[in-house]
Design a protein around this motif. Structure first.
Motif, PDB file in Angstrom:
ATOM      1  N   GLU A  34       2.141  -1.801  -7.193  1.00 35.62           N
ATOM      2  CA  GLU A  34       1.952  -3.000  -6.376  1.00 35.62           C
ATOM      3  C   GLU A  34       2.504  -4.254  -7.064  1.00 35.62           C
ATOM      4  OE1 GLU A  34      -1.233  -0.085  -5.180  1.00 35.62           O
ATOM      5  OE2 GLU A  34      -0.353  -0.805  -7.059  1.00 35.62           O
ATOM      6  N   ARG A  94       0.829  -1.220   0.000  1.00 41.62           N
ATOM      7  CA  ARG A  94       0.000   0.000   0.000  1.00 41.62           C
ATOM      8  C   ARG A  94       0.858   1.263   0.000  1.00 41.62           C
ATOM      9  NH1 ARG A  94      -2.962  -3.028   4.050  1.00 41.62           N
ATOM     10  NH2 ARG A  94      -4.834  -3.941   3.107  1.00 41.62           N
ATOM     11  N   PRO A 144       1.532   2.940  -4.214  1.00 41.54           N
ATOM     12  CA  PRO A 144       0.346   2.947  -5.082  1.00 41.54           C
ATOM     13  C   PRO A 144       0.732   3.005  -6.556  1.00 41.54           C
ATOM     14  CG  PRO A 144       0.630   5.070  -3.959  1.00 41.54           C
ATOM     15  CD  PRO A 144       1.584   4.109  -3.330  1.00 41.54           C
TER      16      PRO A 144
END
Length: 442
Positions: free
Chosen positions: A386, A380, A383
């Motif tokens: 991932e 997280r 962003p």
């Protein structure tokens, strides 16, 4: 093959491993015999190449392999028989550097073994866990904070714009009398004091009224992202259409629905649950520190100096970079650990070895689900990247170990806390906050 002990002092161990030429020859011949049936060579049928030719063709390479396998085998056998657990990769050095084919191979091996960790009666460890309840006052305070973050703006009649007010305006920005790209907007809503615009702009609108026109003079920062504007003086011609004052949202069912609750009572229950979760987390951090302090005081054993030195260097390096954030990478002079760094390193190594031993005896493991959750939490922070992060984790065993380590430590701490004597003490939110601040100051 012969293994002779040369050093046994504290945790330090030294050995000489001798592999005779006859043993090496036997290993090479064994490998050639095993491979012979599958080898083809010009002028010979498959499997019929003479051993002498095979040795000439492949002997040197197989000799090196045999040498390494013999040394590794002797080392593994020694560790299995002695029960030693090296604290780090053993250091190996060939003593007969002028070695030539036909000579015996003599290798010096040195390492520090992990110490024997004494058993600890955790039931005699006494701790205190702070307990804080989410009272009505705390819930109401949180509700008011939510209301302030959900504020709207209402017309400010006959009033001048102040810090925190919203100004609806048109503007045209010019540098050297010429309008520039991105410097024009209509009906733009700007909250004064929000820092949304370049320094000085929002201050220039303090005191304006609806229908007022004002020129605001500013200078773009030297490090402004648009290089053509960096460091340039600019004038923004502004036409104010409306000035609004902030109005906090009402604490009612409508506010609750904005935050996903059915009604105000439901939102209060959610807030109380969240607050108690935060209080529990803070309390756990305090009791964990108290546990580690207690263990540090009652447990004593020899520490591998190599681990302590490595940890002290890492601590010194990390703290140096925190004090010099402008330095990127590791292109700097060597950083010498202080006595404080060494003392902290000794504590960390001792507690790390102790917790590892306790976890091993209790058969504590990090599950795949727990590791996956840790990876998701880390992802997280990146962003849009991932997928690349997941691929990096899959390919990097050391990083996976870094993710596992704190999970394993927390599970071991939880295991110890179930055995230790832990008394609960109900305190106020302020008392808990003071305890957390004291923890951070240490």
């Amino acid at each position: 093959m012969q293994v002779t002990e040369t050093l046994n002092e504290g945790l330090k161990r030294g050995y000489t491993i001798t592999v005779t030429n006859d043993e090496l020859e036997a290993k090479v011949n064994e490998k050639l015999t095993e491979a012979q049936p599958e080898i083809e060579m010009k002028g010979f049928r498959k499997g019929k190449v003479p051993m002498a030719m095979l040795k000439k063709q492949f002997g040197q390479r197989l000799l090196g392999e045999s040498m390494q396998e013999a040394i590794d085998g002797a080392m593994n056998e020694h560790l299995e028989q002695s029960g030693d657990r090296p604290a780090a990769q053993p250091q190996m050095k060939m003593t007969n550097e002028d070695w030539k084919e036909g000579d015996d191979v003599v290798v010096e091996v040195s390492y520090e073994t992990l110490p024997t960790i004494p058993d600890v009666d955790f039931s005699k460890v006494e701790l205190e866990r702070l307990v804080v309840k989410a009272d009505d006052a705390s819930v109401d305070e949180a509700l008011q904070n939510l209301a302030s973050t959900s504020k709207s703006f209402a017309p400010k009649r006959n009033g001048k714009a102040a810090d925190g007010d919203q100004v609806i305006f048109d503007f045209v920005g010019k540098v050297d009398g010429e309008a520039f790209e991105g410097g024009t907007a209509e009906d733009y809503p700007l909250v004064l004091g929000s820092g949304s615009f370049i320094p000085g702009f929002e201050d220039g609108l303090i005191g304006v009224k609806a229908k007022e026109e004002r020129d605001v003079e500013v200078t773009f920062p030297e490090n402004y992202q648009a290089e053509n504007l960096a460091g340039k003086a600019a004038v923004f011609s502004c036409t104010v259409k409306e000035v609004k004052k902030p109005v906090d949202a009402e604490v009612d069912d409508e506010l609750a629905k904005k935050f996903g609750a059915e009604d105000l009572a439901g939102l209060k229950a959610q807030i109380a649950e969240r607050l108690e979760h935060e209080y529990t987390g803070a309390s756990r951090a305090i009791v964990k520190r108290s546990l580690l302090d207690a263990l540090d005081g009652v447990v004593s054993f020899d520490l591998p100096q190599s681990l302590v030195d490595a940890e002290a260097n890492q601590i010194a390096h990390q703290l140096w970079h925190e004090e010099h954030p402008e330095v990127e990478g590791h292109n700097h002079d060597a950083i010498e650990p202080t006595e404080e760094h060494k003392s902290l390193a000794e504590r960390r190594v001792k507690l790390g070895l102790l917790l590892a031993e306790v976890g091993q005896k209790a058969e504590i493991q990090v599950t795949d689900a727990e590791l996956t959750q840790a990876v998701m939490n880390q992802a997280r922070q990146y962003p849009g990247q991932e997928r690349q992060f997941f691929e990096f984790v899959q390919q990097n065993a050391q990083f996976r170990q870094q993710l596992q380590a704190p999970i394993f430590e927390d599970k071991v701490v939880d295991h110890i806390l179930t055995v230790a004597k832990v008394d609960e003490k109900e305190v106020s939110k302020d008392d808990l906050q003071k305890a957390v601040e004291a923890l951070e100051d240490e």
